[in-house]
Write an enzyme that holds these catalytic residues in place. Sequence first.
Site, PDB file in Angstrom:
ATOM      1  CD  GLU A  75     -13.867   9.121  10.105  1.00 20.21           C
ATOM      2  OE1 GLU A  75     -14.294   9.826   9.162  1.00 20.21           O
ATOM      3  OE2 GLU A  75     -14.275   7.983  10.353  1.00 20.21           O
ATOM      4  CB  CYS A  77     -18.795   3.976   8.991  1.00 14.49           C
ATOM      5  SG  CYS A  77     -17.161   4.567   8.515  1.00 14.49           S
ATOM      6  CE  LYS A  95      -3.475  -0.189   2.803  1.00  7.15           C
ATOM      7  NZ  LYS A  95      -4.225  -0.169   4.092  1.00  7.15           N
TER       8      LYS A  95
END
Length: 475
Positions: free
Chosen positions: A177, A295, A60
């Site tokens: 966030e 989420c 990544k």
Amino acid sequence: MTIPYPSTQPLPTIPAVTPPSGAARPRLTFLGTGYLGATYAICFAELGYEVIGFDVDAEKIAKLAGGEVPFHEPGLDELLKRNLAAGRLRFSTDIAETAVFGDVHFICVGTPQRADGMGADLSYVEAAVTGLSQHLIRKALIVGKSTVPVGTAEWIEQLVGKHAEADLGVEVAWSPEFLQEGFAVEDVLRPNRIVVGVKTEWANGMLYASHKGVFDLAATEDREVPLVVTDFATAELVKVAANAFLATKISFINAMAEVCEVAGGDVTQLARAIGYDPRIGNRFLQAGVGFGGGCLPKDIRAFQARAQELGAGEALRFLHEVDLINLRRRSRVLQLAAELLGRRYGPAGPDLSGTRVAVLGATFKPNSDDVRDAPSLAVAAALSKAGADVRVYDPQGMGNARRERPELTYEASMNDAVRGADLVCVLTEWADFRNADPIALGELASGRRVVDGRNCLDSGLWTQAGWEYRGMGRP
């Protein structure tokens, strides 16, 4: 306290701080370069900060360092390339380098649902904080940004106290966030609020300095960014409470869809009517196949689990029903499919053998390649299990979908998926699907039958084109 910024009102004094590194602005690191950490790292570099993105995943990091965003988010690729070229942004797998570089370290690792229950798995948080703390050589601020159970910040303070040198004076803060996939760049650069949980004026000043680029941009655009300064527990609760409210609102309108289906009402008109009430609003009132993603599902389950641990489980019992309503909408698509295909829906579900079904959509929402807990992909798998020959197409999520559900068949285009289909199921509201020509698609399909799992199609146009149309909660 809540501080609107910019504002015509006098602002509370926020102490000026000198970053421990001696740099003019705090140097920032983001530990974890998944969707959350990579987006923040790239966008804060765009705001002018020196940034390192850290991850243990070498593949990544190599992609990001080479200018390739490993997920789909509109606008992020250009910002990544620009800030790598400008020298403000780099990526690393070296935790010691990251620790030495940064003044403020944001923890952005994943907190998935535990395999053995509903609670959040904090092992990635523990590994990131422990590894970082052991390599710090000066005072720094460690800021949690991942979505976690309330009480995690206090636990992180204990980890820091155990693994960092005591005389460094390392502090902890929390700043949740609020990213929306598909709109994340705007959410970072132009947030609708910033929440910080701090214990000291120094931590408050460091976080203010770390976000000054956001406030300066807002000032140039004559916007206001509310800054909420609070305690650890409240800062941790803000994100899970917001997600629980949004999930509840979605499941509420889907519950109304269930009532409309038996009463003969139209949930789209119902939602429009109640959405005019300013106390309710029209956002998140689109009935359909339900919510998914990385989420909402896991967060409402972890919230329930944590409330139970704290002795407040009764307060969040309603979230169990929210979850059940959401999952029930997936089986409703199978019921509609069986109805349109003339198949009996028994206790074990329908037998759809001998039929071909096109599933348009694999991601949990448009403008994303995220298939985590995606209702569309779950429904596609259920249709396949019922015996249907399922053909899936998604504009961005095909690679992730193949890895998640390798047993399904994937097509290269919408037309290829629809060609020869006895039934079309629209399960993600991509613009390509919303704006598709029902006449042209009708010429490709074997049977003009469509389930609109997102109530995103013009039912009149599709009906006029000869399609049998079924929406969610619509007559």
